[in-house]
Design a protein around this motif. Structure first.
Motif, PDB file in Angstrom:
ATOM      1  N   GLY A 158      -1.601  11.904   3.771  1.00  0.00           N
ATOM      2  CA  GLY A 158      -0.967  13.209   3.795  1.00  0.00           C
ATOM      3  C   GLY A 158      -0.007  13.339   4.958  1.00  0.00           C
ATOM      4  N   TRP A 159       0.793  14.367   4.876  1.00  0.00           N
ATOM      5  CA  TRP A 159       1.777  14.626   5.915  1.00  0.00           C
ATOM      6  C   TRP A 159       2.147  16.106   5.854  1.00  0.00           C
ATOM      7  N   PRO A 169       0.782  10.478   0.106  1.00  0.00           N
ATOM      8  CA  PRO A 169       1.502   9.670   1.106  1.00  0.00           C
ATOM      9  C   PRO A 169       2.973  10.082   1.194  1.00  0.00           C
ATOM     10  N   SER A 170       3.499  10.159   2.406  1.00  0.00           N
ATOM     11  CA  SER A 170       4.874  10.641   2.577  1.00  0.00           C
ATOM     12  C   SER A 170       5.875   9.726   1.905  1.00  0.00           C
ATOM     13  N   MET A 188       8.545   8.882   7.838  1.00  0.00           N
ATOM     14  CA  MET A 188       7.905   8.861   6.513  1.00  0.00           C
ATOM     15  C   MET A 188       7.656   7.434   6.024  1.00  0.00           C
ATOM     16  N   GLN A 189       8.380   6.466   6.555  1.00  0.00           N
ATOM     17  CA  GLN A 189       8.115   5.073   6.197  1.00  0.00           C
ATOM     18  C   GLN A 189       6.745   4.622   6.695  1.00  0.00           C
ATOM     19  N   ARG A 190       6.314   5.258   7.783  1.00  0.00           N
ATOM     20  CA  ARG A 190       5.011   4.891   8.335  1.00  0.00           C
ATOM     21  C   ARG A 190       3.862   5.502   7.522  1.00  0.00           C
ATOM     22  N   GLY A 191       4.209   6.357   6.582  1.00  0.00           N
ATOM     23  CA  GLY A 191       3.214   6.974   5.708  1.00  0.00           C
ATOM     24  C   GLY A 191       3.041   6.173   4.442  1.00  0.00           C
TER      25      GLY A 191
END
Lengths: 266, 266
Positions: free
Chosen positions: B35-36, B54-55, B23-26
């Motif tokens: 989105g995720w 964004p996550s 989720m850090q990459r989001g």
């Protein structure tokens, strides 16, 4: 038995208030401890939350209650299991794709074993509930009758109403069904609705100490209809659907209605 | 492009650690802000969480990270949009039912316009991504070839591998796909995996200051495989899949593997 909650609105609206009442019936003011689920539509997309844990104890239910997710159409269900064990795949709402639309469905009631004589062609159940079997049959029938999406909502509603009548021949069939724009509500025993629109007033939950003044939350053009097994508030005028009645909402308004017809003997 | 994360385990296992990295990459250490989504399987049932936000900023992602949901199979995806606008219906994983099983799928890559010449019969896209179109085609082909669920995972894997090869002919096709027991992983450019089993050790995330000693979290019989676009930890030995390779996991172990074959010119 279970409880159903649905919403149809002309603007993205959160369902935190109504859901706060419903989730109390999942283990606090009601016995529906066997899981819960909810579908939120945003355009053609849908978010699901499913949990086989009691809603009153669920961290995910607390998130849904406290984190306003705005949607045009919502379907929710809290479960008191009769057919099918308590597990994730038996947790409503169920969903399938037809016509490039995500259909969701939740059922309250119980259907007898004759249900399983209805043939399934396109869709097969993932879990073991009578509810999901009925959904697979119903959606398969719609697919067969309308390979392409029909333009006429009246024609589609009449067809769906006829299918629901057949299912009612097997027992109690209260249903919420949507394809992302229309909310189809069918009643055998219990389903009530109300429409909130200007002038908005105060609403007070029956199951939880919570009052909202919708004046503060809305614009004068908002139209929001809420449908539930049992009225969720005690200071508003809910209308009960009749046995065998189908009512179809879009953007918070009734767009099709099919009066009860006698059930053919099965 | 996007990032994929998958898990296959022989005991219900949470993915909080790996998801904390992903989720850090989001939006923080990575640009995948569009989105995720994540699918958690429990038996035949599945829970989805989808969010077009964004996550790294998502309240729902925080819940997934902090509330351990134990599962045998997980598929997750964070999106950096190329084809299809940012909206809920374009958010992976996508899902459809086949053989009374809930299939989920996430894709990383981009496919050219020739993709849309592949005919769709049974499943139709709800959103507008190339990814979902490819999924509808792929699952429709499986349905046509195997109207009933085959017993032989090797035969099914070979067939799926062949379909993935065709899709790879249109561009980059990295994929995670599952039907609730088997996790099918196909690589064009980037997909790595590792299996954690006894003796367990310490793992340190690359994207977030977090270290876990899996000794404290596991029993000696646990087998947990994690698959990701890019390795999530910097102190473990990840294996990269080769271009055109399909690897199939069940209960954390490789159960089928199909080496790369040359892509037929489209």
């Amino acid at each position: 038995m279970c409880e159903l909650l649905g919403m149809s609105a002309n603007v993205p609206t959160d369902i935190c208030f109504s859901f706060s009442g419903l989730m109390q019936r999942g283990g606090a003011t009601g016995p529906h401890r066997d899981g819960w689920g909810i579908a939120f539509y945003e355009g053609r997309g849908v978010r699901f939350f499913h949990d086989p844990a009691p809603s009153v104890e669920s961290a995910i239910a607390r998130l849904v209650r406290s984190h306003p997710i705005k949607s045009h159409i919502v379907i929710s269900h809290i479960r008191q299991a009769n057919v099918g064990q308590i597990c994730l795949e038996n947790t409503h709402p169920f969903s399938r794709e037809l016509w490039g639309r995500s259909w969701s469905y939740a059922h309250n009631g119980q259907l007898d074993a004759q249900l399983y004589e209805l043939p399934l062609e396109f869709y097969r159940p993932i879990g073991t509930t009578d509810s999901e079997y009925a959904f697979c049959w119903l959606l398969g029938q719609i697919r067969q009758r309308f390979p392409q999406e029909p333009d006429d909502i009246g024609e589609l509603s009449d067809f769906i109403g006829g299918l629901c009548d057949r299912l009612r021949g097997f027992g109690v069939f209260n249903m919420l069904l949507t394809e992302s724009r229309y909310l189809f509500c069918y009643c055998t025993t219990k389903l009530s609705w109300l429409t909130r629109r200007a002038p908005f007033g105060e609403a007070r939950l029956k199951d939880y100490e919570l009052t909202v003044d919708f004046c503060d939350e809305t614009t004068p053009l908002d139209v929001v209809t809420v449908i539930a097994t049992d009225p969720l508030t005690d200071n508003e005028a809910w209308q009960a659907l009749q046995t065998g009645e189908l009512c179809v909402f879009r953007d918070g308004l009734v767009v099709a209605r099919r009066e009860a017809v006698p059930v053919a003997s099965a």
